[in-house]
Design a protein around this motif. Structure first.
Motif, PDB file in Angstrom:
ATOM      1  N   LEU A 118       0.798  -1.225   0.000  1.00  0.00           N
ATOM      2  CA  LEU A 118       0.000   0.000   0.000  1.00  0.00           C
ATOM      3  C   LEU A 118       0.834   1.280   0.000  1.00  0.00           C
ATOM      4  N   SER A 119       2.030   1.229   0.572  1.00  0.00           N
ATOM      5  CA  SER A 119       2.856   2.424   0.662  1.00  0.00           C
ATOM      6  C   SER A 119       3.451   2.778  -0.692  1.00  0.00           C
ATOM      7  N   GLN A 120       3.730   4.038  -0.882  1.00  0.00           N
ATOM      8  CA  GLN A 120       4.414   4.491  -2.089  1.00  0.00           C
ATOM      9  C   GLN A 120       5.926   4.396  -1.958  1.00  0.00           C
ATOM     10  N   ALA A 121       6.418   3.904  -0.826  1.00  0.00           N
ATOM     11  CA  ALA A 121       7.863   3.724  -0.662  1.00  0.00           C
ATOM     12  C   ALA A 121       8.369   2.720  -1.681  1.00  0.00           C
ATOM     13  N   ARG A 122       9.472   3.062  -2.325  1.00  0.00           N
ATOM     14  CA  ARG A 122      10.045   2.183  -3.348  1.00  0.00           C
ATOM     15  C   ARG A 122      11.078   1.220  -2.759  1.00  0.00           C
ATOM     16  N   GLY A 123      11.762   1.639  -1.703  1.00  0.00           N
ATOM     17  CA  GLY A 123      12.814   0.796  -1.154  1.00  0.00           C
ATOM     18  C   GLY A 123      13.381   1.370   0.118  1.00  0.00           C
ATOM     19  N   VAL A 124      14.473   0.758   0.584  1.00  0.00           N
ATOM     20  CA  VAL A 124      15.124   1.118   1.842  1.00  0.00           C
ATOM     21  C   VAL A 124      16.632   1.060   1.642  1.00  0.00           C
ATOM     22  N   ILE A 125      17.348   2.012   2.249  1.00  0.00           N
ATOM     23  CA  ILE A 125      18.800   1.929   2.347  1.00  0.00           C
ATOM     24  C   ILE A 125      19.132   1.449   3.753  1.00  0.00           C
TER      25      ILE A 125
ATOM     26  N   SER B 200      10.804  -2.675   5.519  1.00  0.00           N
ATOM     27  CA  SER B 200       9.571  -1.955   5.211  1.00  0.00           C
ATOM     28  C   SER B 200       9.790  -0.448   5.294  1.00  0.00           C
ATOM     29  N   GLY B 201       9.986   0.180   4.157  1.00  0.00           N
ATOM     30  CA  GLY B 201      10.221   1.618   4.141  1.00  0.00           C
ATOM     31  C   GLY B 201       9.051   2.412   4.664  1.00  0.00           C
ATOM     32  N   GLY B 202       7.831   1.977   4.326  1.00  0.00           N
ATOM     33  CA  GLY B 202       6.657   2.704   4.784  1.00  0.00           C
ATOM     34  C   GLY B 202       6.531   2.715   6.287  1.00  0.00           C
ATOM     35  N   VAL B 203       6.814   1.567   6.914  1.00  0.00           N
ATOM     36  CA  VAL B 203       6.746   1.475   8.377  1.00  0.00           C
ATOM     37  C   VAL B 203       7.753   2.429   9.012  1.00  0.00           C
ATOM     38  N   PHE B 204       8.983   2.432   8.508  1.00  0.00           N
ATOM     39  CA  PHE B 204      10.011   3.282   9.117  1.00  0.00           C
ATOM     40  C   PHE B 204       9.780   4.764   8.828  1.00  0.00           C
ATOM     41  N   SER B 205       9.178   5.085   7.715  1.00  0.00           N
ATOM     42  CA  SER B 205       8.823   6.482   7.453  1.00  0.00           C
ATOM     43  C   SER B 205       7.789   6.958   8.471  1.00  0.00           C
TER      44      SER B 205
ATOM     45  N   ARG C  98      15.595   3.352 -10.310  1.00  0.00           N
ATOM     46  CA  ARG C  98      14.262   2.844 -10.011  1.00  0.00           C
ATOM     47  C   ARG C  98      13.363   3.935  -9.437  1.00  0.00           C
ATOM     48  N   LEU C  99      13.947   4.824  -8.632  1.00  0.00           N
ATOM     49  CA  LEU C  99      13.149   5.931  -8.115  1.00  0.00           C
ATOM     50  C   LEU C  99      12.628   6.815  -9.240  1.00  0.00           C
ATOM     51  N   ALA C 100      13.407   6.919 -10.307  1.00  0.00           N
ATOM     52  CA  ALA C 100      13.062   7.825 -11.407  1.00  0.00           C
ATOM     53  C   ALA C 100      12.022   7.247 -12.345  1.00  0.00           C
ATOM     54  N   THR C 101      11.696   5.970 -12.226  1.00  0.00           N
ATOM     55  CA  THR C 101      10.695   5.380 -13.107  1.00  0.00           C
ATOM     56  C   THR C 101       9.298   5.702 -12.595  1.00  0.00           C
ATOM     57  N   ALA C 102       8.366   5.853 -13.528  1.00  0.00           N
ATOM     58  CA  ALA C 102       7.004   6.226 -13.151  1.00  0.00           C
ATOM     59  C   ALA C 102       6.302   5.093 -12.410  1.00  0.00           C
ATOM     60  N   ARG C 103       6.560   3.856 -12.815  1.00  0.00           N
ATOM     61  CA  ARG C 103       5.898   2.714 -12.214  1.00  0.00           C
ATOM     62  C   ARG C 103       6.638   2.285 -10.951  1.00  0.00           C
ATOM     63  N   LYS C 104       5.888   1.848  -9.954  1.00  0.00           N
ATOM     64  CA  LYS C 104       6.487   1.496  -8.671  1.00  0.00           C
ATOM     65  C   LYS C 104       7.454   0.324  -8.798  1.00  0.00           C
ATOM     66  N   GLY C 105       7.067  -0.748  -9.436  1.00  0.00           N
ATOM     67  CA  GLY C 105       7.960  -1.885  -9.628  1.00  0.00           C
ATOM     68  C   GLY C 105       8.239  -2.649  -8.341  1.00  0.00           C
ATOM     69  N   ARG C 106       9.236  -3.526  -8.410  1.00  0.00           N
ATOM     70  CA  ARG C 106       9.592  -4.356  -7.262  1.00  0.00           C
ATOM     71  C   ARG C 106      10.310  -3.524  -6.200  1.00  0.00           C
ATOM     72  N   PRO C 107      10.004  -3.790  -4.935  1.00  0.00           N
ATOM     73  CA  PRO C 107      10.725  -3.075  -3.873  1.00  0.00           C
ATOM     74  C   PRO C 107      12.189  -3.497  -3.847  1.00  0.00           C
ATOM     75  N   PHE C 108      13.030  -2.657  -3.246  1.00  0.00           N
ATOM     76  CA  PHE C 108      14.462  -2.933  -3.231  1.00  0.00           C
ATOM     77  C   PHE C 108      15.082  -2.512  -1.909  1.00  0.00           C
ATOM     78  N   VAL C 109      16.264  -3.051  -1.676  1.00  0.00           N
ATOM     79  CA  VAL C 109      17.100  -2.687  -0.532  1.00  0.00           C
ATOM     80  C   VAL C 109      18.489  -2.355  -1.042  1.00  0.00           C
TER      81      VAL C 109
ATOM     82  N   LEU D  87      12.548   5.085   0.875  1.00  0.00           N
ATOM     83  CA  LEU D  87      12.838   5.927  -0.291  1.00  0.00           C
ATOM     84  C   LEU D  87      11.580   6.087  -1.134  1.00  0.00           C
ATOM     85  N   TYR D  88      11.301   7.337  -1.507  1.00  0.00           N
ATOM     86  CA  TYR D  88      10.130   7.673  -2.305  1.00  0.00           C
ATOM     87  C   TYR D  88      10.572   8.470  -3.532  1.00  0.00           C
ATOM     88  N   PRO D  89       9.736   8.549  -4.566  1.00  0.00           N
ATOM     89  CA  PRO D  89      10.115   9.359  -5.726  1.00  0.00           C
ATOM     90  C   PRO D  89      10.481  10.797  -5.372  1.00  0.00           C
ATOM     91  N   TYR D  90       9.862  11.368  -4.325  1.00  0.00           N
ATOM     92  CA  TYR D  90      10.180  12.762  -3.982  1.00  0.00           C
ATOM     93  C   TYR D  90      11.622  12.930  -3.507  1.00  0.00           C
TER      94      TYR D  90
END
Length: 346
Positions: free
Chosen positions: A27-34, A334-339, A84-95, A303-306
């Motif tokens: 559900l989150s718009q987060a794309r990934g986590v560092i 889980s990037g969304g949880v940590f955000s 991956r952040l720069a792509t319009a589509r969310k795609g697979r999450p990443f670390v 990490l989010y597109p913004y």
């Protein structure tokens, strides 16, 4: 373990039991986590080891790198993460895996695991450290307190003496001295550290040479195609405590030295300590002005597109050594949880 970390562990348990990390990934718009990592050591920490938060075991790292792809999460380089952040589509999450400081155990214990999983990583190097001129002061005060039943140091209102016989007393002494140093201007902190280590005959240079890779070892790990070398200042000072010119010099010189050593100028940077006391908008602007493509903090979040508009203020999630429980890996990723947690605690 402190009440703070006990509460965090309880939160991790609740998050895992509720399935929140899995829901957040969908559900989150987060794309990934560092991920932030420091040390990878096979031995269990001693009863008094406040810096155990900075270390995980090779087995736990191995499980993380095995588990993440099983849950549909890719392990990618920092450069691929930006793509991956720069792509319009969310795609697979990443670390993204990042290691700070250049500890020798990264070569001894982490690299074999990373190589086995073909996992790319970034290694941030403070350039005084490989020369044996580093001051890993947080480890020094732990080492000194662990060896003594009482410590003395210059307090704000005169000499302080703190009993340190039990693990609890040692933890109290560590917190008192650690935060005294954290809140001091860097020149005053360096003076206090010099006086404290001199009093207890602690050799900071020997400690640095023992814990940190030299340039030869760094060349070995940098030659690995999985590795990206990033800058981490020269002396690992908290940049927010320096003048703008001093902070810029720390950043530029570290990049200059790494370029000379490895033939490629680093475009990725990590702020030492990385929290609000250590870096802020001034440092974020400096990193951008000095030509770094990215700069990472230790502020939690995904990490989010913004973040493409704030690439020198990227959040990271620490693989904290107090939480080496296999079921917590899904929470860490889980990037969304940590955000959300970052907003609650920040």
């Amino acid at each position: 373990m402190s009440l703070k970390y006990t509460a965090i562990r309880a939160a991790f348990e609740l998050l895992w039991l509720s399935g929140a990390p899995r829901i957040a990934r969908h559900l989150s718009q987060a794309r990934g986590v560092i991920f932030t990592l420091h040390r990878v050591l096979p031995d269990a920490p001693a009863p008094f080891s406040p810096n155990a938060i900075l270390q995980i075991t090779p087995d736990f790292l191995d499980y993380c790198l095995e588990r993440l792809p099983q849950t549909g999460i890719d392990i990618v380089s920092l450069d691929e993460a930006l793509e991956r952040l720069a792509t319009a589509r969310k795609g697979r999450p990443f670390v993204v895996l990042t290691f700070d400081d250049g500890y020798r155990d990264n070569l001894q214990h982490a690299l074999p695991v990373l190589h086995r999983h073909a996992a790319p990583f970034t290694l941030y190097v403070p350039t005084a450290y490989p020369e044996g001129r580093g001051q890993l002061w947080w480890q020094a005060i732990e080492d000194i307190i662990s060896r003594h039943d009482e410590i003395a140091f210059a307090g704000e209102d005169g000499p302080e003496r703190i009993e340190a016989r039990t693990a609890r007393q040692k933890a109290t002494a560590f917190d008192r001295l650690y935060w005294r140093m954290r809140k001091m201007p860097e020149p005053e902190r360096l003076d206090l550290l010099a006086e404290f280590t001199r009093r207890y005959r602690y050799d900071l240079s020997a400690q640095c040479r023992d814990l940190i890779m030299g340039w030869g070892e760094l060349s070995e790990i940098a030659a690995n195609p999985l590795c990206t070398i990033g800058a981490h200042t020269v002396h690992h000072y908290e940049l927010a405590k320096l003048s703008p010119d001093e902070a810029a010099l720390e950043m530029v010189q570290s990049a200059d030295i790494l370029e000379k050593k490895f033939g490629r100028r680093p475009v990725h940077f990590s702020y030492p300590l990385g929290g609000p006391l250590s870096c802020g908008p001034r440092e974020f602007a400096l990193a951008q002005d000095l030509g770094f493509r990215t700069a990472v903090t230790t502020r939690p979040g995904g990490l989010y597109p913004y973040h493409l508009q704030a690439l020198t203020a990227l959040p990271r999630v620490s693989l904290n050594g107090y939480f080496q429980n296999r079921r917590y890996v899904d929470v860490f990723a889980s990037g969304g949880v940590f955000s959300a947690l970052g907003k609650l605690t920040g």
